[in-house]
Design an enzyme around this catalytic site. Structure first.
Site, PDB file in Angstrom:
ATOM      1  N   ASP A 108      33.891  42.025  42.852  1.00  0.00           N
ATOM      2  CA  ASP A 108      34.904  40.777  42.748  1.00  0.00           C
ATOM      3  C   ASP A 108      35.958  41.519  43.942  1.00  0.00           C
ATOM      4  O   ASP A 108      36.341  42.727  43.899  1.00  0.00           O
ATOM      5  CB  ASP A 108      35.672  40.510  41.604  1.00  0.00           C
ATOM      6  CG  ASP A 108      34.826  39.725  40.635  1.00  0.00           C
ATOM      7  OD1 ASP A 108      33.424  39.387  41.179  1.00  0.00           O
ATOM      8  OD2 ASP A 108      35.174  39.105  39.082  1.00  0.00           O
ATOM      9  N   HIS A 132      35.070  46.208  40.888  1.00  0.00           N
ATOM     10  CA  HIS A 132      36.035  45.484  41.713  1.00  0.00           C
ATOM     11  C   HIS A 132      36.100  46.836  42.963  1.00  0.00           C
ATOM     12  O   HIS A 132      36.152  47.837  42.781  1.00  0.00           O
ATOM     13  CB  HIS A 132      37.355  45.482  41.062  1.00  0.00           C
ATOM     14  CG  HIS A 132      37.346  44.309  40.051  1.00  0.00           C
ATOM     15  ND1 HIS A 132      37.113  44.450  38.830  1.00  0.00           N
ATOM     16  CD2 HIS A 132      37.879  43.216  40.268  1.00  0.00           C
ATOM     17  CE1 HIS A 132      36.819  43.496  38.360  1.00  0.00           C
ATOM     18  NE2 HIS A 132      37.608  42.552  39.045  1.00  0.00           N
TER      19      HIS A 132
END
Length: 183
Positions: free
Chosen positions: A4, A152
């Site tokens: 992400d 992430h």
């Protein structure tokens, strides 16, 4: 392997290098701020064969956006930016924070998206306890067939750990596939 991308913290290029070196496909779910500020990285993701997915323009909790037209705009406006940059449309969507409802899933599907969640999310957005060895352990302990790993790209520890995570997965007989291959 999925990442992400709400903002850039200087580690995505290193992550892309590791993926390329290890011939590992990934999906990157980006926001409006990310595509505005990191055009070169988005183009590199596409050019290196990775999927770039929709994480909405402003990263809202999708169920909290009560107006269907506003939620559809959150999704479609990001795809428009991506299309202008790459000439491609996004086909996968990850709801911010993993928050969704029947209504938001239906709206996403109506807009032409397949919603992608995860089966293993390493809590890497909190700085406490982050280390390269912890990232390796927290990801590799939960490998399983069909696993969708969420990391992430803002974490230095993830960037450092990624080559070892990939090596361990392959050593254990796992392969990395694109989201298209999971269908």
């Amino acid at each position: 392997m999925t990442f992400d991308e709400g903002y850039e913290n200087g580690f995505t290029a290193k992550i892309l290098d590791a993926l390329k070196e290890n011939q590992t496909p990934a999906a990157f779910f980006i926001t409006g701020a990310y595509i505005e500020k990191e055009k070169e990285l988005v183009i590199r993701m596409v050019n290196e064969g990775h999927i770039v997915g929709n994480h909405t323009v402003n990263h809202p909790s999708m169920p909290d956006v009560s107006n269907d037209d506003k939620l559809t705009e959150e999704i479609n406006a990001l795809n428009e930016k991506f299309y202008l940059l790459t000439g491609q449309n996004m086909t996968y969507l990850r709801p911010p924070k993993g928050e969704f409802s029947e209504r938001t899933l239906a709206l996403s599907q109506k807009a032409g998206y397949k919603t992608i969640l995860w089966s293993n999310a390493y809590v890497d957005w909190l700085p406490e306890g982050n280390s390269e060895s912890n990232a390796i352990k927290k990801v590799t302990d939960y490998f399983h067939n069909g696993s969708i790993i969420l990391l992430h790209a803002v974490s230095r520890e993830n960037a450092q750990a990624l080559p070892e995570i990939i090596r361990i997965a392959k050593q254990q007989g796992y392969t990395f596939s694109t989201l298209e291959d999971l269908q």
